[in-house]
Design a protein around this motif. Structure first.
Motif, PDB file in Angstrom:
ATOM      1  N   ARG A   1       0.788  -1.225  -0.053  1.00  0.00           N
ATOM      2  CA  ARG A   1       0.021  -0.117   0.093  1.00  0.00           C
ATOM      3  C   ARG A   1       0.619   1.273  -0.179  1.00  0.00           C
ATOM      4  O   ARG A   1       1.921   1.372   0.405  1.00  0.00           O
ATOM      5  CB  ARG A   1      -1.072   0.085   1.235  1.00  0.00           C
ATOM      6  CG  ARG A   1      -0.232  -0.014   2.656  1.00  0.00           C
ATOM      7  CD  ARG A   1      -1.295  -0.231   3.593  1.00  0.00           C
ATOM      8  NE  ARG A   1      -1.249   1.011   4.575  1.00  0.00           N
ATOM      9  CZ  ARG A   1      -1.898   0.888   5.850  1.00  0.00           C
ATOM     10  NH1 ARG A   1      -2.246   0.035   6.280  1.00  0.00           N
ATOM     11  NH2 ARG A   1      -1.744   1.804   6.525  1.00  0.00           N
ATOM     12  N   THR A   2       0.186   2.309  -0.422  1.00  0.00           N
ATOM     13  CA  THR A   2       0.820   3.535  -0.456  1.00  0.00           C
ATOM     14  C   THR A   2      -0.018   4.799   0.072  1.00  0.00           C
ATOM     15  O   THR A   2      -1.205   4.734  -0.747  1.00  0.00           O
ATOM     16  CB  THR A   2       1.118   4.145  -1.952  1.00  0.00           C
ATOM     17  OG1 THR A   2       2.184   3.130  -2.614  1.00  0.00           O
ATOM     18  CG2 THR A   2       1.779   5.262  -1.926  1.00  0.00           C
ATOM     19  N   ASP A   3       0.222   5.076   1.184  1.00  0.00           N
ATOM     20  CA  ASP A   3      -0.697   5.799   1.852  1.00  0.00           C
ATOM     21  C   ASP A   3      -0.662   7.243   1.629  1.00  0.00           C
ATOM     22  O   ASP A   3       0.484   7.594   1.458  1.00  0.00           O
ATOM     23  CB  ASP A   3      -0.715   5.871   3.525  1.00  0.00           C
ATOM     24  CG  ASP A   3      -0.847   4.438   3.745  1.00  0.00           C
ATOM     25  OD1 ASP A   3      -1.557   3.604   3.229  1.00  0.00           O
ATOM     26  OD2 ASP A   3      -0.465   3.865   4.967  1.00  0.00           O
ATOM     27  N   ARG A   4      -1.671   8.035   1.365  1.00  0.00           N
ATOM     28  CA  ARG A   4      -1.611   9.441   1.231  1.00  0.00           C
ATOM     29  C   ARG A   4      -1.123  10.197   2.450  1.00  0.00           C
ATOM     30  O   ARG A   4      -1.477   9.958   3.505  1.00  0.00           O
ATOM     31  CB  ARG A   4      -2.847  10.180   0.884  1.00  0.00           C
ATOM     32  CG  ARG A   4      -2.673  11.610   0.443  1.00  0.00           C
ATOM     33  CD  ARG A   4      -4.107  12.276   0.342  1.00  0.00           C
ATOM     34  NE  ARG A   4      -4.492  11.794  -1.125  1.00  0.00           N
ATOM     35  CZ  ARG A   4      -5.750  12.188  -1.676  1.00  0.00           C
ATOM     36  NH1 ARG A   4      -6.543  12.853  -0.970  1.00  0.00           N
ATOM     37  NH2 ARG A   4      -6.212  11.807  -2.960  1.00  0.00           N
ATOM     38  N   GLN A   5      -0.080  11.039   2.192  1.00  0.00           N
ATOM     39  CA  GLN A   5       0.473  11.879   3.339  1.00  0.00           C
ATOM     40  C   GLN A   5      -0.056  13.054   3.269  1.00  0.00           C
ATOM     41  O   GLN A   5      -0.148  13.902   2.522  1.00  0.00           O
ATOM     42  CB  GLN A   5       2.026  11.773   3.160  1.00  0.00           C
ATOM     43  CG  GLN A   5       2.808  10.504   2.879  1.00  0.00           C
ATOM     44  CD  GLN A   5       2.652   9.614   4.019  1.00  0.00           C
ATOM     45  OE1 GLN A   5       2.785  10.155   5.304  1.00  0.00           O
ATOM     46  NE2 GLN A   5       2.401   8.441   4.193  1.00  0.00           N
TER      47      GLN A   5
ATOM     48  N   LYS B   1      -8.104  11.126   3.136  1.00  0.00           N
ATOM     49  CA  LYS B   1      -8.920  10.131   1.801  1.00  0.00           C
ATOM     50  C   LYS B   1      -7.445   9.633   1.118  1.00  0.00           C
ATOM     51  O   LYS B   1      -6.575   9.492   1.760  1.00  0.00           O
ATOM     52  CB  LYS B   1      -9.647  10.881   1.058  1.00  0.00           C
ATOM     53  CG  LYS B   1     -10.845  11.160   1.863  1.00  0.00           C
ATOM     54  CD  LYS B   1     -12.098  11.605   0.895  1.00  0.00           C
ATOM     55  CE  LYS B   1     -13.252  12.250   1.808  1.00  0.00           C
ATOM     56  NZ  LYS B   1     -14.211  12.763   1.033  1.00  0.00           N
ATOM     57  N   GLY B   2      -7.891   9.291  -0.278  1.00  0.00           N
ATOM     58  CA  GLY B   2      -6.715   8.765  -1.153  1.00  0.00           C
ATOM     59  C   GLY B   2      -6.099   7.569  -0.675  1.00  0.00           C
ATOM     60  O   GLY B   2      -6.486   6.847   0.060  1.00  0.00           O
ATOM     61  N   GLY B   3      -4.636   7.279  -1.246  1.00  0.00           N
ATOM     62  CA  GLY B   3      -4.097   6.069  -1.014  1.00  0.00           C
ATOM     63  C   GLY B   3      -4.457   4.796  -1.924  1.00  0.00           C
ATOM     64  O   GLY B   3      -5.653   4.807  -2.534  1.00  0.00           O
TER      65      GLY B   3
END
Length: 153
Positions: free
Chosen positions: A24-28, A32-34
């Motif tokens: 996973r790539t989490d929004r920083q 939301k997002g990711g």
């Protein structure tokens, strides 16, 4: 493939699935997002770093199969207020010879049976022709809470 996961780094064990590897790539720094993708532990898959991207969020892996070439699978999310950029797509397609982008590009076109065409949809169609990739739309996947709205792709 999952888009708009809404996951944050502090929830590192969130949404785990038994016998599957979660990438996973989490929004920083924003809500939301990711993006995320899951693959069965029995597959010959490994995570790969995504190149620097301007507007697209992405998570990628390399899948090897006996008797076949390597596939690069990418879960992609383009937030609705962001423009689709040629440089982002080119960077992702440069990850390998066989790259498949799955996701929510917030790009709409009546050519894909959407209710309307937006600027990202026009751009996606032009880029598909220019840099030679195919667009395979999904079935209807967005339903509104308001019955006055038609479902859309």
């Amino acid at each position: 493939m999952v888009q708009e996961t809404h996951l944050k780094p502090r929830l590192s064990n969130a949404c785990k699935i038994s016998n599957f590897v979660q990438l996973r790539t989490d929004r920083q720094g924003a809500p939301k997002g990711g993006t995320a993708l899951y693959y069965n532990r029995s597959l010959y898959c490994c995570p790969i770093d995504t190149p620097p991207l301007v507007n697209i969020e992405a998570t990628a892996c390399r899948l090897s199969m006996t008797g076949h070439g390597i596939l690069i699978l990418v879960s992609v999310y383009l937030p609705p207020k962001k423009k689709l950029l040629r440089s982002d797509l080119e960077a992702l397609f440069a990850l390998g010879d066989a790259v498949i982008l799955f996701g929510d590009f917030n790009s709409k076109s009546t050519n894909w049976n959407c209710n309307y065409t937006n600027s990202n949809g026009r751009k996606m169609e032009a880029l598909a022709e220019d840099i030679h990739f195919n667009i395979i739309p999904t079935f209807t996947n967005h339903y509104h809470n308001n019955d006055n709205y038609r479902p859309d792709i």
